[in-house]
Design a protein around this motif. Sequence first.
Motif, PDB file in Angstrom:
ATOM      1  N   LYS A  12       7.163   7.995   0.003  1.00 30.92           N
ATOM      2  CA  LYS A  12       7.255   6.600  -0.397  1.00 30.92           C
ATOM      3  C   LYS A  12       7.609   5.772   0.838  1.00 30.92           C
ATOM      4  N   THR A  13       6.897   4.666   1.029  1.00 28.19           N
ATOM      5  CA  THR A  13       7.170   3.786   2.155  1.00 28.19           C
ATOM      6  C   THR A  13       7.484   2.390   1.646  1.00 28.19           C
ATOM      7  N   ALA A  14       8.142   1.641   2.492  1.00 33.60           N
ATOM      8  CA  ALA A  14       8.454   0.259   2.141  1.00 33.60           C
ATOM      9  C   ALA A  14       7.160  -0.554   2.108  1.00 33.60           C
ATOM     10  N   PRO A  15       7.081  -1.558   1.230  1.00 29.96           N
ATOM     11  CA  PRO A  15       5.877  -2.390   1.191  1.00 29.96           C
ATOM     12  C   PRO A  15       5.633  -3.052   2.545  1.00 29.96           C
ATOM     13  N   LYS A  16       4.367  -3.157   2.903  1.00 28.18           N
ATOM     14  CA  LYS A  16       4.000  -3.789   4.166  1.00 28.18           C
ATOM     15  C   LYS A  16       3.132  -5.002   3.854  1.00 28.18           C
ATOM     16  N   PRO A  17       3.262  -6.058   4.653  1.00 30.55           N
ATOM     17  CA  PRO A  17       2.440  -7.247   4.387  1.00 30.55           C
ATOM     18  C   PRO A  17       0.960  -6.949   4.595  1.00 30.55           C
ATOM     19  N   GLY A  18       0.116  -7.566   3.796  1.00 28.15           N
ATOM     20  CA  GLY A  18      -1.324  -7.368   3.914  1.00 28.15           C
ATOM     21  C   GLY A  18      -1.955  -8.327   4.908  1.00 28.15           C
ATOM     22  N   TYR A 116       1.409  -5.391  10.072  1.00 29.50           N
ATOM     23  CA  TYR A 116       2.503  -4.443  10.322  1.00 29.50           C
ATOM     24  C   TYR A 116       2.487  -3.965  11.773  1.00 29.50           C
TER      25      TYR A 116
END
Length: 183
Positions: A12-18, A116
């Motif tokens: 699981k990773t932290a959300p990253k901006p698109g 990112y």
Amino acid sequence: MNIYSQISNINKTAPKPGGLCKIQFIAWEQILSWPNLNPYTNTITDDFVFKPGFQVFQLNVAHKDRVFREELKISPQGEYYDQLLACRGAGFNRSNNFILQAMAGGKFVVFFTDKYGDLKILGSQDCGAEFLYNYSSGDSVSTRSVSLQFKIESVSGAIVVDDFIPTIPDTGIFALEFSTEFE
């Protein structure tokens, strides 16, 4: 299927901006020598060598419409990746129209950075990504605009730039930015 790496847990990773931050491109035939590619990680291990007189362009377009899509597909011949980098520009003019017509159907290598900070390369030593565009005159409440696409089908995903950062100079600006020219 990547035959070099084993199946393992997906963490699981932290959300990253698109979205994408920087897009640069060069005509595929202007690359003299490609870097070595690590088959285990699909990453490059050294630098590109460009032909004399090469031009790398930075693509300046609307930030919100910059997208990269990579989809694994399966055919009777095997697996492949359908890859597309798309963006939209406005303030279209006659000069840009001539340039886009000259580029249409051409093969390019595209270097792009997501929000990112990950740098990827679209295109390969075997083939560049095909350039396509669509123009719209707009209507009474919108501006003229152009949709730009770099499209390729490849047996591997986009090349990831990880430990080695290639030297990619900006030698030109290809700007299709929003403009008040026609208000």
